[in-house]
Design a protein around this motif. Structure first.
Motif, PDB file in Angstrom:
ATOM      1  N   ASN A  64      19.881  37.178  34.606  1.00 23.07           N
ATOM      2  CA  ASN A  64      19.178  38.050  35.547  1.00 23.07           C
ATOM      3  C   ASN A  64      20.146  38.816  36.430  1.00 23.07           C
ATOM      4  N   TYR A  65      21.165  38.133  36.914  1.00 22.40           N
ATOM      5  CA  TYR A  65      22.123  38.789  37.812  1.00 22.40           C
ATOM      6  C   TYR A  65      22.987  39.802  37.073  1.00 22.40           C
ATOM      7  N   ILE A  66      23.241  39.558  35.789  1.00 21.66           N
ATOM      8  CA  ILE A  66      23.928  40.564  34.988  1.00 21.66           C
ATOM      9  C   ILE A  66      23.084  41.839  34.915  1.00 21.66           C
ATOM     10  N   VAL A  67      21.786  41.667  34.734  1.00 23.35           N
ATOM     11  CA  VAL A  67      20.875  42.818  34.689  1.00 23.35           C
ATOM     12  C   VAL A  67      20.811  43.495  36.054  1.00 23.35           C
ATOM     13  N   TYR A  68      20.821  42.717  37.133  1.00 25.86           N
ATOM     14  CA  TYR A  68      20.871  43.307  38.472  1.00 25.86           C
ATOM     15  C   TYR A  68      22.076  44.234  38.614  1.00 25.86           C
ATOM     16  N   VAL A  69      23.219  43.789  38.110  1.00 31.28           N
ATOM     17  CA  VAL A  69      24.437  44.610  38.177  1.00 31.28           C
ATOM     18  C   VAL A  69      24.224  45.921  37.420  1.00 31.28           C
ATOM     19  N   CYS A  70      23.625  45.845  36.232  1.00 32.83           N
ATOM     20  CA  CYS A  70      23.380  47.047  35.439  1.00 32.83           C
ATOM     21  C   CYS A  70      22.446  48.011  36.172  1.00 32.83           C
ATOM     22  N   ILE A  71      21.381  47.476  36.765  1.00 34.94           N
ATOM     23  CA  ILE A  71      20.437  48.323  37.508  1.00 34.94           C
ATOM     24  C   ILE A  71      21.133  48.965  38.701  1.00 34.94           C
ATOM     25  N   PHE A  72      21.917  48.189  39.419  1.00 34.02           N
ATOM     26  CA  PHE A  72      22.611  48.712  40.601  1.00 34.02           C
ATOM     27  C   PHE A  72      23.562  49.839  40.218  1.00 34.02           C
ATOM     28  N   VAL A  73      24.378  49.618  39.192  1.00 30.96           N
ATOM     29  CA  VAL A  73      25.346  50.636  38.776  1.00 30.96           C
ATOM     30  C   VAL A  73      24.630  51.896  38.315  1.00 30.96           C
ATOM     31  N   ALA A  74      23.596  51.733  37.484  1.00 32.35           N
ATOM     32  CA  ALA A  74      22.884  52.891  36.938  1.00 32.35           C
ATOM     33  C   ALA A  74      22.187  53.697  38.026  1.00 32.35           C
ATOM     34  N   SER A 106      22.448  59.539  34.412  1.00 34.00           N
ATOM     35  CA  SER A 106      23.203  58.394  34.919  1.00 34.00           C
ATOM     36  C   SER A 106      24.204  57.930  33.863  1.00 34.00           C
ATOM     37  N   VAL A 107      24.232  56.637  33.549  1.00 33.63           N
ATOM     38  CA  VAL A 107      25.196  56.106  32.573  1.00 33.63           C
ATOM     39  C   VAL A 107      24.643  56.142  31.156  1.00 33.63           C
ATOM     40  N   PHE A 108      23.464  56.737  30.962  1.00 34.96           N
ATOM     41  CA  PHE A 108      22.832  56.776  29.655  1.00 34.96           C
ATOM     42  C   PHE A 108      23.118  58.110  28.967  1.00 34.96           C
ATOM     43  N   SER A 109      22.853  58.154  27.678  1.00 30.48           N
ATOM     44  CA  SER A 109      23.213  59.334  26.900  1.00 30.48           C
ATOM     45  C   SER A 109      22.265  60.509  27.106  1.00 30.48           C
ATOM     46  N   HIS A 110      21.089  60.250  27.699  1.00 32.11           N
ATOM     47  CA  HIS A 110      20.107  61.328  27.866  1.00 32.11           C
ATOM     48  C   HIS A 110      19.227  61.005  29.074  1.00 32.11           C
ATOM     49  N   PRO A 111      18.763  62.025  29.799  1.00 26.82           N
ATOM     50  CA  PRO A 111      17.886  61.776  30.956  1.00 26.82           C
ATOM     51  C   PRO A 111      16.622  61.003  30.604  1.00 26.82           C
ATOM     52  N   MET A 112      16.047  61.246  29.422  1.00 25.21           N
ATOM     53  CA  MET A 112      14.830  60.534  29.039  1.00 25.21           C
ATOM     54  C   MET A 112      15.097  59.042  28.832  1.00 25.21           C
ATOM     55  N   THR A 113      16.291  58.711  28.359  1.00 23.49           N
ATOM     56  CA  THR A 113      16.664  57.303  28.204  1.00 23.49           C
ATOM     57  C   THR A 113      16.782  56.635  29.564  1.00 23.49           C
ATOM     58  N   PHE A 114      17.400  57.330  30.497  1.00 20.36           N
ATOM     59  CA  PHE A 114      17.483  56.829  31.871  1.00 20.36           C
ATOM     60  C   PHE A 114      16.087  56.638  32.448  1.00 20.36           C
ATOM     61  N   GLY A 115      15.191  57.570  32.140  1.00 20.70           N
ATOM     62  CA  GLY A 115      13.815  57.466  32.620  1.00 20.70           C
ATOM     63  C   GLY A 115      13.124  56.229  32.099  1.00 20.70           C
ATOM     64  N   CYS A 116      13.289  55.930  30.824  1.00 21.72           N
ATOM     65  CA  CYS A 116      12.678  54.724  30.250  1.00 21.72           C
ATOM     66  C   CYS A 116      13.244  53.476  30.919  1.00 21.72           C
ATOM     67  N   PHE A 117      14.547  53.475  31.141  1.00 21.57           N
ATOM     68  CA  PHE A 117      15.184  52.342  31.821  1.00 21.57           C
ATOM     69  C   PHE A 117      14.586  52.130  33.204  1.00 21.57           C
ATOM     70  N   LEU A 118      14.356  53.211  33.942  1.00 27.45           N
ATOM     71  CA  LEU A 118      13.793  53.103  35.285  1.00 27.45           C
ATOM     72  C   LEU A 118      12.381  52.517  35.249  1.00 27.45           C
ATOM     73  N   VAL A 119      11.591  52.916  34.253  1.00 25.03           N
ATOM     74  CA  VAL A 119      10.209  52.425  34.153  1.00 25.03           C
ATOM     75  C   VAL A 119      10.189  50.917  33.965  1.00 25.03           C
ATOM     76  N   VAL A 120      10.932  50.417  32.975  1.00 25.23           N
ATOM     77  CA  VAL A 120      10.884  48.979  32.692  1.00 25.23           C
ATOM     78  C   VAL A 120      11.607  48.167  33.769  1.00 25.23           C
ATOM     79  N   ALA A 121      12.691  48.722  34.333  1.00 22.50           N
ATOM     80  CA  ALA A 121      13.414  48.019  35.397  1.00 22.50           C
ATOM     81  C   ALA A 121      12.567  47.917  36.660  1.00 22.50           C
ATOM     82  N   PHE A 122      11.709  48.910  36.911  1.00 24.16           N
ATOM     83  CA  PHE A 122      10.814  48.878  38.060  1.00 24.16           C
ATOM     84  C   PHE A 122       9.945  47.626  38.026  1.00 24.16           C
TER      85      PHE A 122
END
Length: 437
Positions: A134-144, A188-204
């Protein structure tokens, strides 16, 4: 940077073989923080599925050595869906069978090997390891999210992407600020804005889950604020639609009808205000538009219907089973945008064109299986707030608006992590109850 990433990749490969749990954790960092993976070591091209295939072989060896079981039951709906699509391949003749088989196998490796390894390695009474994950994922969310907010000040320029991807220059014009996107499209750190968007949805919903269960203190609260800030500024309006859809489902499943009513009223007031201002209208209406133009007023519904009819024209030679696994990606790669369906920016279009009417029905049945699995978890009080289901609804809403460009791997990962966390949390509560007794 290249030298560091090469060394890091070698370390991950070695750990996947000899210390698979640590290798998996470090590999997860790569999945979320590297926009692209294409290194050559000793003449061997290291791409995502090289790592995934090695992870699969290491997992099989590990479970055999320690007499463990591979946890397939949690992933059954996913494997059932891709298993049925595999059976369709012989009767889908618009693409070569070799291309379909390679694409199918690549998707299975990238989408489901990491979740399969997570369930198999961390499910049984590994609370500490799940907490660490979980904390590894927290780091990924924070950086992104922090980097995503930093990019609001760079006028569409993404230094990290320019450093990591050779053809990232093509994204600069696409990401540049415009009249309806104050900060442009941020990847962000993803290859495309839509990919970043999907990450934000599930991370939320992952952070919301942590907050509701009052786990990990203020960390998920801070991350949720960062996620919401990025959702407002990233320039991908489908993120807001996906999150809102998931939140409404969350309120409905938890019988918070009053709050659901308030949410609908507030959303209605916001839409009323939006309709009074052309710029705001364009900003919101473009969620439902496949056009690259900002001028979408009055055309989005008509455009979507025209695209849907275009899908039936595309599969007219094989309406039941479509053109083949990966056909939409193949078409975009070889021909660019389709004259009617454009870039197939809805998973509904993808499912119809690739697998036809039967394939679309199979996808709906797959979603029903996910729904039933989430309901069972809720009845067992393992996910009593229906957050897995709410996240899944948000994700499905997102891909129905944007399409699916390898987004499934982010949903399957967070689905698996939240599932694992609910199991470990349930075991921990049962253990504490036994101690009190």
């Amino acid at each position: 940077m290249y030298t560091f990433l090469t060394i890091y990749s070698i370390v991950v490969l070695v750990l996947l073989v000899f210390k698979i749990k640590w290798g998996l954790i470090l590999y997860i960092l790569m999945i979320f923080l590297l926009p692209s993976l294409s290194f050559t070591i000793g003449g061997i091209a290291l791409k995502w599925n090289f790592f995934n295939l090695l992870l699969l072989f290491s997992l099989l060896f590990y479970v055999k050595r320690y007499h463990l079981n591979i946890s397939i039951s949690e992933c059954k709906p996913f494997f059932w869906y891709f298993g049925v699509l595999f059976l369709f391949i012989p009767i889908e003749y618009e693409l070569s069978y070799s291309y379909q088989l390679i694409t199918w196998f690549g998707n299975v490796l990238r989408y489901f090997i990491v979740p399969l390894a997570m369930f198999s390695l961390f499910k049984e009474n590994n609370v500490r390891e799940v907490i660490f994950l979980n904390y590894i994922v927290y780091v990924c969310i924070f950086v992104a999210t922090i980097y995503g907010l930093f990019l609001t000040q760079t006028e569409g320029i993404n230094p990290y992407l320019l450093l990591m991807i050779s053809d990232a220059d093509n994204l600069i014009e696409y990401a540049a600020p415009s009249e309806d996107r104050l900060f442009g499209r941020i990847s962000s750190v993803f290859s495309h804005p839509m990919t970043f968007g999907c990450f934000l949805v599930v991370a939320f919903f992952f952070c919301l889950y942590k907050i509701i269960l009052k786990k990990d203190g203020c960390v998920p609260i801070v991350l949720l604020i960062l996620i919401i800030s990025c959702a407002m500024t990233c320039g991908v309006r489908s993120v807001l639609a996906g999150i809102m859809l998931g939140l409404m489902a969350f309120l409905l499943f938890n019988h918070k009808i009053k709050y659901l009513f308030y949410t609908i009223v507030v959303a209605g007031l916001i839409l009323f205000i939006v309709f009074q201002e052309d710029v705001l209208y364009t900003y919101v209406a473009s969620i439902f538009s496949s056009s690259a133009s900002a001028d979408v007023k009055g055309s989005s519904v008509e455009m979507r219907l025209r695209q849907l009819l275009g899908c039936f024209d595309i599969i007219s030679s094989n309406p039941l089973f479509g053109n083949g696994f990966g056909w939409t990606a193949y078409y975009n790669q070889m021909n660019g945008d389709h004259p009617v369906v454009l870039a197939f920016e809805s998973y509904i279009f993808v499912a119809l064109c690739n697998w036809g009417l039967v394939g679309f029905a199979v996808w709906l049945l797959f979603l029903w299986k996910i729904y039933r699995k989430c309901i069972i978890l809720a009845k067992k009080k393992m996910d009593e707030y229906y957050l897995l289901l709410s996240m899944s609804i948000a994700y499905v809403g997102y891909i129905c608006i944007t399409g699916d460009y390898a987004y499934t791997m982010y949903w399957s990962f967070f689905y698996s992590l939240m599932y694992l966390d609910t199991v470990s949390y349930t075991h921990l509560r049962a253990h504490e109850t036994e101690l009190h007794l």
